[in-house]
Scaffold this motif. Structure first.
Motif, mmCIF file in Angstrom:
data_model
loop_
_atom_site.group_PDB
_atom_site.id
_atom_site.type_symbol
_atom_site.label_atom_id
_atom_site.label_comp_id
_atom_site.label_asym_id
_atom_site.label_seq_id
_atom_site.Cartn_x
_atom_site.Cartn_y
_atom_site.Cartn_z
ATOM 1 N N LEU A 202 0.981 -1.108 0.067
ATOM 2 C CA LEU A 202 0.224 0.096 0.078
ATOM 3 C C LEU A 202 0.752 1.172 0.243
ATOM 4 C CD1 LEU A 202 -3.015 -0.941 2.340
ATOM 5 C CD2 LEU A 202 -2.837 -0.727 -0.120
ATOM 6 N N ALA A 203 1.875 1.402 0.915
ATOM 7 C CA ALA A 203 2.850 2.551 0.699
ATOM 8 C C ALA A 203 3.771 2.506 -0.810
ATOM 9 C CB ALA A 203 4.099 2.239 1.565
ATOM 10 N N SER A 204 3.718 1.530 -1.310
ATOM 11 C CA SER A 204 4.266 1.409 -2.593
ATOM 12 C C SER A 204 3.296 1.881 -3.542
ATOM 13 C CB SER A 204 4.776 -0.062 -3.017
ATOM 14 O OG SER A 204 5.452 -0.063 -4.339
ATOM 15 N N ILE A 205 2.200 1.388 -3.458
ATOM 16 C CA ILE A 205 1.076 1.932 -4.549
ATOM 17 C C ILE A 205 1.102 3.332 -4.339
ATOM 18 C CG2 ILE A 205 -1.161 1.688 -4.951
ATOM 19 C CD1 ILE A 205 -0.990 -1.304 -4.393
ATOM 20 N N GLN A 206 0.735 3.916 -2.960
ATOM 21 C CA GLN A 206 0.547 5.198 -2.899
ATOM 22 C C GLN A 206 1.653 6.236 -3.421
ATOM 23 O OE1 GLN A 206 0.429 7.617 1.130
ATOM 24 N NE2 GLN A 206 -1.083 6.254 1.283
ATOM 25 N N ALA A 207 2.953 5.603 -3.283
ATOM 26 C CA ALA A 207 4.116 6.500 -3.649
ATOM 27 C C ALA A 207 3.897 6.415 -5.443
ATOM 28 C CB ALA A 207 5.239 5.974 -3.511
ATOM 29 N N ALA A 208 3.512 5.381 -5.984
ATOM 30 C CA ALA A 208 3.377 5.520 -7.186
ATOM 31 C C ALA A 208 2.247 6.346 -7.855
ATOM 32 C CB ALA A 208 3.194 3.862 -7.757
ATOM 33 N N GLU A 209 1.186 6.309 -7.196
ATOM 34 C CA GLU A 209 0.037 7.173 -7.803
ATOM 35 C C GLU A 209 0.498 8.478 -7.404
ATOM 36 O OE1 GLU A 209 -3.755 4.039 -6.903
ATOM 37 O OE2 GLU A 209 -3.109 5.576 -5.324
ATOM 38 N N ASP A 210 1.200 8.807 -6.329
ATOM 39 C CA ASP A 210 1.547 10.437 -6.384
ATOM 40 C C ASP A 210 2.600 10.634 -7.319
ATOM 41 O OD1 ASP A 210 1.897 12.510 -4.610
ATOM 42 O OD2 ASP A 210 3.624 11.987 -3.722
ATOM 43 N N GLY B 82 8.085 11.736 -12.439
ATOM 44 C CA GLY B 82 7.329 12.392 -11.181
ATOM 45 C C GLY B 82 8.507 11.961 -10.082
ATOM 46 N N ASP B 83 8.228 12.351 -8.860
ATOM 47 C CA ASP B 83 8.499 12.113 -7.613
ATOM 48 C C ASP B 83 7.391 12.099 -6.450
ATOM 49 O OD1 ASP B 83 9.880 12.152 -5.176
ATOM 50 O OD2 ASP B 83 11.034 13.972 -5.668
ATOM 51 N N GLY B 84 7.108 10.807 -6.271
ATOM 52 C CA GLY B 84 5.837 10.479 -5.357
ATOM 53 C C GLY B 84 6.348 9.762 -4.181
ATOM 54 N N VAL B 85 5.515 9.961 -3.361
ATOM 55 C CA VAL B 85 5.777 9.478 -1.609
ATOM 56 C C VAL B 85 4.442 8.884 -1.217
ATOM 57 C CG1 VAL B 85 6.378 10.301 0.769
ATOM 58 C CG2 VAL B 85 7.428 11.810 -1.049
ATOM 59 N N VAL C 94 11.378 8.372 -7.614
ATOM 60 C CA VAL C 94 11.607 9.137 -8.434
ATOM 61 C C VAL C 94 11.309 8.505 -10.011
ATOM 62 C CG1 VAL C 94 12.892 11.060 -9.579
ATOM 63 C CG2 VAL C 94 12.710 10.766 -7.226
ATOM 64 N N THR C 95 10.670 8.746 -11.059
ATOM 65 C CA THR C 95 10.477 7.920 -12.266
ATOM 66 C C THR C 95 10.891 8.997 -13.337
ATOM 67 O OG1 THR C 95 8.048 8.500 -12.446
ATOM 68 C CG2 THR C 95 8.630 6.402 -11.329
ATOM 69 N N ASP C 96 11.224 8.188 -14.619
ATOM 70 C CA ASP C 96 11.464 9.056 -15.652
ATOM 71 C C ASP C 96 10.191 9.182 -16.389
ATOM 72 O OD1 ASP C 96 10.941 6.506 -16.904
ATOM 73 O OD2 ASP C 96 13.119 6.462 -17.569
ATOM 74 N N SER C 97 10.132 9.770 -17.609
ATOM 75 C CA SER C 97 9.200 9.835 -18.432
ATOM 76 C C SER C 97 8.359 8.622 -18.949
ATOM 77 C CB SER C 97 9.419 10.797 -19.672
ATOM 78 O OG SER C 97 10.286 10.225 -20.668
ATOM 79 N N ASN C 98 9.338 7.367 -18.708
ATOM 80 C CA ASN C 98 8.602 6.097 -19.412
ATOM 81 C C ASN C 98 8.210 5.287 -17.978
ATOM 82 O OD1 ASN C 98 9.270 6.395 -22.152
ATOM 83 N ND2 ASN C 98 11.379 6.074 -21.396
#
Length: 441
Positions: A74-82, A353-356, A371-375
């Protein structure tokens, strides 16, 4: 005893998860060393995430812990969605809260019954309880199995859940599933009553050390476990994006785990911290139980973290039942079910993006940051585990406790030190054995 000399070397704390040492050296009443050393090998999960799709992250990070798999997911999903700019639906949020309730029930039952109770029942582990307290052991295993079973219904399995993903769920519970989960939970009421009866008999050491308590806080009326800001009993509050200002991780050469501090030299996370911050938002039944057990905020006795866990068992149990009844009443919108590769309209566009993610798990507030790139590929990852945040506080508790109990026997000192560490329910990695303390004078 002013002139007492004691040397304590605990190699590889046991009946906790992972590898850690207690090193204490007292010479003529003076404490030369009192350390909690974590010697666990690096897990490298953050490195494993780099170069992977953000949609894979929750399946990888759920492997960090076999007990808190759902919390890490759930923490991982929340960070990804952010990071991706995804806002979960109200239904998804309810189901995620239900999943957290199940995880708290499972983990707290394990700790209260099998890790903490043996200490106060006068046995070295839960194994002797099979003979002396057979009904207690059977109840614990019965309750834990039930928690696993309802988790299986909701997300496929409790350890490393399957159906909870970024954007929602790949499988939503059907009416028969809601009925089954509700019936199973209701069948646990007698065991819940016996759990509370047992809790009233547990006697913990009288110990006091004022510290800072940190956890999720929210302006909502609900006890915050899934969402909120980062708050402390010292009056501080930050948005989850600013979590680094709260955790302030630092390295000490004697430990392979990082330490954390905020307003003071250390802080405490977990059930006691959540209770001290949010006791007014507990389910009414849980509030009543806290009063029966004599637990009041702000409580500064770390041993009573186990009592706070009992209160949270009641809260999560009643909250889960209320959630299921609400879902039954309002129905499930199955249009939200995500069938990967089939309902293409539900595919989530990727972006840099940069999600927490900041989620309460049984042992305290857990942070994931990607922190993710455009892909949608993860370039950087950071995970801050509750036990790492507690390590410094455990050590400060040890330093205060030690001179208070130096006049006691070795056996009494051993037990109190063991109980102090176990009260935090530490999860250093994923092993569980018995704590062994050796004294060398």
């Amino acid at each position: 005893m002013a002139n007492k000399t004691v040397k304590i070397d605990v190699e590889y704390l046991t009946r906790v998860e992972g590898h850690g040492n207690i090193v204490i050296d007292v010479k003529e009443g003076k404490i030369d060393k009192c350390e909690f050393q974590v010697v666990e090998s690096p897990r490298l999960f953050e490195g494993m995430l780099r170069g992977r799709s953000i949609f894979e992250a929750q399946h990888i990070t759920s492997r960090i812990c076999g007990i808190c798999s759902c919390g890490h997911s759930l923490a991982s999903i929340q960070a990804a969605e952010d990071a991706l700019g995804v806002t979960p639906t109200e239904q998804t949020i309810k189901l995620r809260k239900l999943l957290l309730d199940y995880e708290f029930l499972d983990s707290h039952v394990l700790h209260v019954y099998l890790l903490a109770a043996p200490d106060v029942l006068g046995v070295p582990s839960f194994v002797p309880l099979v003979k002396t307290h057979n009904a207690v052991v059977r109840r614990a295993l019965r309750m834990k199995k039930l928690c696993n079973d309802v988790c299986d219904i909701l997300v496929g399995r409790h350890v490393h859940p399957i159906s909870a993903i970024v954007g929602g769920f790949t499988k939503l519970p059907r009416p028969k599933d809601l009925d089954a989960m509700l019936e199973m939970l209701e069948s646990m009421r007698d065991d819940m009553a016996e759990t509370l009866a047992l809790a009233k008999t547990l006697q913990f050491p009288d110990f006091y050390r004022e510290t800072e308590y940190v956890g999720l806080v929210s302006d909502d009326e609900e006890y915050p476990l899934l969402m909120g800001d980062v708050g402390s009993t010292d009056g501080k509050r930050l948005g989850k994006k600013d979590y680094r200002q709260a955790t302030n991780e630092f390295i000490d050469p004697r430990s392979s785990a990082k330490f954390a501090k905020w307003s003071r030299d250390s802080y405490l996370v977990g059930a006691l911290a959540r209770f001290n911050l949010n006791s007014d938002k507990l389910h009414p039944t849980a509030k009543a139980i806290a009063e029966e057990l004599g637990l009041k905020p702000i409580c500064h006795n770390p041993y009573l973290n186990t009592v706070a866990q009992v209160v949270e068992i009641v809260h999560c149990y009643e909250h889960a039942i209320d959630l299921i009844k609400d879902l039954k009443k309002n129905g499930i919108n199955y249009d939200e079910e995500i069938v990967v590769g089939v309902n293409e309209q539900q595919k989530i566009p990727v972006r840099a993006g940069d999600g927490v993610g900041a989620v309460e798990v049984p042992r305290g507030i857990l942070f994931h940051n990607y922190v993710t790139d455009s892909n949608g590929i993860i370039e950087q990852a950071n995970c801050i585990i509750p036990t790492n945040q507690n390590i410094a506080n455990i050590e400060y508790d040890m330093m205060k406790l030690l001179p208070e109990i130096l006049d006691q026997t070795k056996e009494e000192i051993t037990l109190k030190m063991e109980m102090l560490v176990r009260a935090y329910d530490p999860c250093i990695s994923c092993s569980a054995h018995y704590l062994n303390v050796k004294f060398v004078e």
